[in-house]
Design a protein around this motif. Structure first.
Motif, short mmCIF file in Angstrom:
data_model
loop_
_atom_site.label_atom_id
_atom_site.label_comp_id
_atom_site.label_asym_id
_atom_site.label_seq_id
_atom_site.Cartn_x
_atom_site.Cartn_y
_atom_site.Cartn_z
N SER A 188 0.28 13.63 -3.26
CA SER A 188 -0.25 12.54 -2.43
C SER A 188 0.67 11.32 -2.45
CB SER A 188 -1.65 12.15 -2.90
OG SER A 188 -1.56 11.53 -4.16
N LEU A 189 1.70 11.34 -3.30
CA LEU A 189 2.65 10.22 -3.30
C LEU A 189 3.78 10.43 -2.30
CD1 LEU A 189 2.92 9.43 -7.12
CD2 LEU A 189 1.54 8.27 -5.37
N PRO A 224 2.29 5.77 -2.35
CA PRO A 224 3.03 6.78 -1.58
C PRO A 224 4.33 6.25 -0.97
CG PRO A 224 0.93 6.22 -0.50
CD PRO A 224 0.95 5.50 -1.80
N VAL A 225 5.31 7.13 -0.91
CA VAL A 225 6.60 6.82 -0.30
C VAL A 225 6.84 7.80 0.84
CG1 VAL A 225 9.09 6.59 -0.66
CG2 VAL A 225 7.50 6.04 -2.53
N ARG A 280 10.78 7.04 -10.08
CA ARG A 280 11.17 5.74 -10.63
C ARG A 280 10.05 4.72 -10.51
NH1 ARG A 280 15.61 1.93 -10.92
NH2 ARG A 280 14.74 0.43 -12.40
N LEU A 281 9.43 4.68 -9.31
CA LEU A 281 8.34 3.72 -9.11
C LEU A 281 7.18 4.02 -10.04
CD1 LEU A 281 8.34 3.31 -5.21
CD2 LEU A 281 8.81 1.53 -6.90
N VAL A 287 0.83 -1.21 0.00
CA VAL A 287 0.00 0.00 0.00
C VAL A 287 0.87 1.26 0.00
CG1 VAL A 287 -1.98 -1.14 1.10
CG2 VAL A 287 -0.23 -0.03 2.54
N GLY A 288 2.17 1.07 0.12
CA GLY A 288 3.10 2.20 0.13
C GLY A 288 4.47 1.70 0.54
N PHE A 289 5.40 2.64 0.73
CA PHE A 289 6.78 2.27 1.07
C PHE A 289 7.35 3.29 2.04
CE2 PHE A 289 5.74 1.37 -3.32
CZ PHE A 289 5.89 -0.01 -3.36
#
Ligand code: C2E
Ligand code: MG
Ligand code: MG
Ligand code: MG
Length: 279
Positions: A145-146, A114-115, A105-106, A57-59
């Motif tokens: 929002s990322l 999101p990161v 990159r992602l 769901v994110g990182f």
């Protein structure tokens, strides 16, 4: 006699202390040098997953520093030294820039999730970092929002009146704000009610204690934090999940998202892309 033993004391240095100081100096010197090119620093990425499905769901981006002898110096060692020596601003600027590269990159690889990155405690109130984050979002034209900013509960509530409006300005722009290590600080209920945050991260200590000796007490805390999150409309994530039993207990007690070695360790980008392709 007395004179003799006090004579002996003169030579009885605290070698452990001296060694610690020498080690700090060595790290500080190496850190200054490494910051001139930034090449020895990289981010590893730990997936945040859905507890039920294991899907990402994110990182979270975590900083790594490869020293000249090729060993990795852990952030818990060099970040405090950087903070005490006025170098943490430079590190935070670098982390912001590298996190935005990760997001790009992602996204290029087809993953728009999101990161988050960690903001050094001493930099949360820095106008330089504040402006830098706003500038990067505007200039790089990333979807706000990322990006997600992690600040610790201790820091967010200690300088609450200064930090809260700063964090609010990011939320207003669409950026996420996560309160890291939640449950180890001392937020008052009135602060929590207007805390400028979108997510709270249950500290890994409580997850660990869920399956340790004091499990009843940990379970109460874990449940109470889930209710607080619901009541104050924060998203919720648990850190440090290492076992299936912990995964089950969290799911039964109001948690949907988690991070932890049980699902995935922090990984360099290439390894992460392999993991994503398989998950
Ligand atoms: P944090 O932000 O609370 O990060 C979580 C730490 O727990 C990370 O350690 C992560 O690798 C580790 N972890 C993840 N899953 C598990 C698990 O299942 N079990 C256990 N035992 N540990 C797990 P790491 O990467 O060594 O980072 C430690 C701390 O250093 C971070 O705590 C954060 O406060 C700080 N840090 C890391 N990167 C940065 C950075 O870029 N800037 C700043 N200012 N601080 C950073
Ligand atoms: Mg964190
Ligand atoms: Mg944490
Ligand atoms: Mg932590």
């Amino acid at each position: 006699g007395k004179a003799r033993s006090s004579g002996v004391d003169v030579y009885n240095f605290d070698y452990a202390l001296i060694q610690r100081l020498a080690n700090r100096m060595r790290i500080l010197t190496a850190l200054k040098k490494a910051l001139t090119t930034r090449e020895a620093f990289f981010l590893v990425l730990q997936p945040k997953v859905n507890l039920a499905t294991g899907k990402p769901v994110g990182f979270e981006a975590l900083l790594r520093w490869r020293m000249e002898d090729n060993t990795l110096c852990p952030p818990s060692e060099f970040i405090p030294i950087a903070e005490a020596s006025g170098l943490s601003l430079e590190i935070s600027e670098m982390v912001v820039a590298k996190t935005i590269e990760v997001i790009q990159r992602l996204q290029a690889e087809g993953y728009s999730l999101p990161v988050s990155f960690n903001l050094a405690n001493s930099d949360v109130v820095s106008p330089i970092i504040f402006n830098e984050i706003h500038r990067c979002i505007d200039e790089q034209e990333i979807d706000a929002s990322l990006l997600d900013i992690e600040v610790t509960e201790t820091q967010a509530t200690e300088d609450y009146t200064v930090i809260n409006p700063l964090l609010r300005s990011f939320i207003d722009k669409g950026v996420g704000v996560s309160i890291d290590d939640f449950g180890t600080g001392y937020s008052s209920l009135s602060q929590l009610a207007d805390l400028a945050a979108t997510t709270i991260k249950l500290d890994q200590k409580f997850v660990n204690d869920l399956t340790a000796e004091n499990k009843d007490k940990a379970l109460h805390i874990v449940q109470m934090i889930a209710r607080l999150a619901e009541r104050f409309a924060f998203k919720l994530i648990a850190e440090g999940v290492e076992t299936e039993e912990q995964r089950q207990l969290l799911m039964e007690n109001g948690y949907q998202h988690a991070q932890g070695y049980y699902f995935a360790k922090p990984m360099p980008m290439d390894e992460l892309l392999d993991w994503l392709a398989k998950t």
